[in-house]
Design a protein around this motif. Sequence first.
Motif, short mmCIF file in Angstrom:
data_model
loop_
_atom_site.label_atom_id
_atom_site.label_comp_id
_atom_site.label_asym_id
_atom_site.label_seq_id
_atom_site.Cartn_x
_atom_site.Cartn_y
_atom_site.Cartn_z
N LEU A 13 0.83 -1.20 0.00
CA LEU A 13 0.00 0.00 0.00
C LEU A 13 0.87 1.26 0.00
CD1 LEU A 13 -2.92 1.17 0.25
CD2 LEU A 13 -2.54 1.19 2.72
N TYR A 14 1.87 1.26 0.87
CA TYR A 14 2.77 2.41 0.97
C TYR A 14 3.55 2.61 -0.33
CZ TYR A 14 6.14 5.64 3.05
OH TYR A 14 6.89 6.75 3.33
N GLU A 15 4.13 1.55 -0.82
CA GLU A 15 4.93 1.63 -2.06
C GLU A 15 4.07 2.09 -3.25
OE1 GLU A 15 8.28 0.15 -3.13
OE2 GLU A 15 8.71 0.85 -1.10
N GLY A 16 2.86 1.59 -3.30
CA GLY A 16 2.01 1.88 -4.46
C GLY A 16 1.32 3.23 -4.42
N HIS A 17 1.21 3.83 -3.25
CA HIS A 17 0.37 5.03 -3.16
C HIS A 17 1.00 6.22 -2.43
CE1 HIS A 17 -2.95 2.76 -4.83
NE2 HIS A 17 -2.68 1.79 -3.96
N LEU A 38 1.83 15.03 6.40
CA LEU A 38 0.46 14.50 6.39
C LEU A 38 0.38 13.14 5.68
CD1 LEU A 38 -1.99 17.50 5.93
CD2 LEU A 38 -1.76 15.96 7.86
N ALA A 39 1.17 12.95 4.65
CA ALA A 39 1.19 11.64 3.98
C ALA A 39 1.66 10.57 4.97
CB ALA A 39 2.10 11.69 2.74
N GLN A 40 2.72 10.87 5.70
CA GLN A 40 3.22 9.92 6.70
C GLN A 40 2.17 9.66 7.77
OE1 GLN A 40 5.85 8.61 4.86
NE2 GLN A 40 6.36 8.02 6.92
#
Length: 166
Positions: A13-17, A38-40
Amino acid sequence: MSTVDSTRQMHRLYEGHHAWLASWLRKRLSCREQAADLAQDTFVKVLLNNKAAELREPRAYLTSVARSLMIDMFRRRSIEQAYQEVLAAQPERVVDSPETREIIIEALMEVDRLLDSLGERGRSIFIMAQIEGLSLAEIARQLNLSVNTVRKHFIRAMAQCLMLLD
């Protein structure tokens, strides 16, 4: 699902988005650093909620979480600014320690959430009673409501405050 599978799902999920979400946030915030933070925070919230494996529409979910965090950030800024303005208006300059300031801001955030949960009428009644010092009868007269209605809203607001104290 095992912890290993859950970790893999989160990693995917993290890698893809992550790059996409950071870009989406950058467009709305016009600040690379805030967007990155905010992404983190968004992925941390997803991780803590253990939702990565269940997501059918990950971008929709991530934007929803990120939007909620962005609203919280703007609310916090607004409260901090109002607090600073009140301090600046004091005749004697008050200097709080960073810890005290953080505690006060957090308390104000809780009060803001509480007031937001009361609805417009309940919020108005609570503020008129607690901030303006009006009696329930005066509030009823001003809002063209019965004293009984005002009392019910005020009791509900005070009950919310007591739950907040717990």
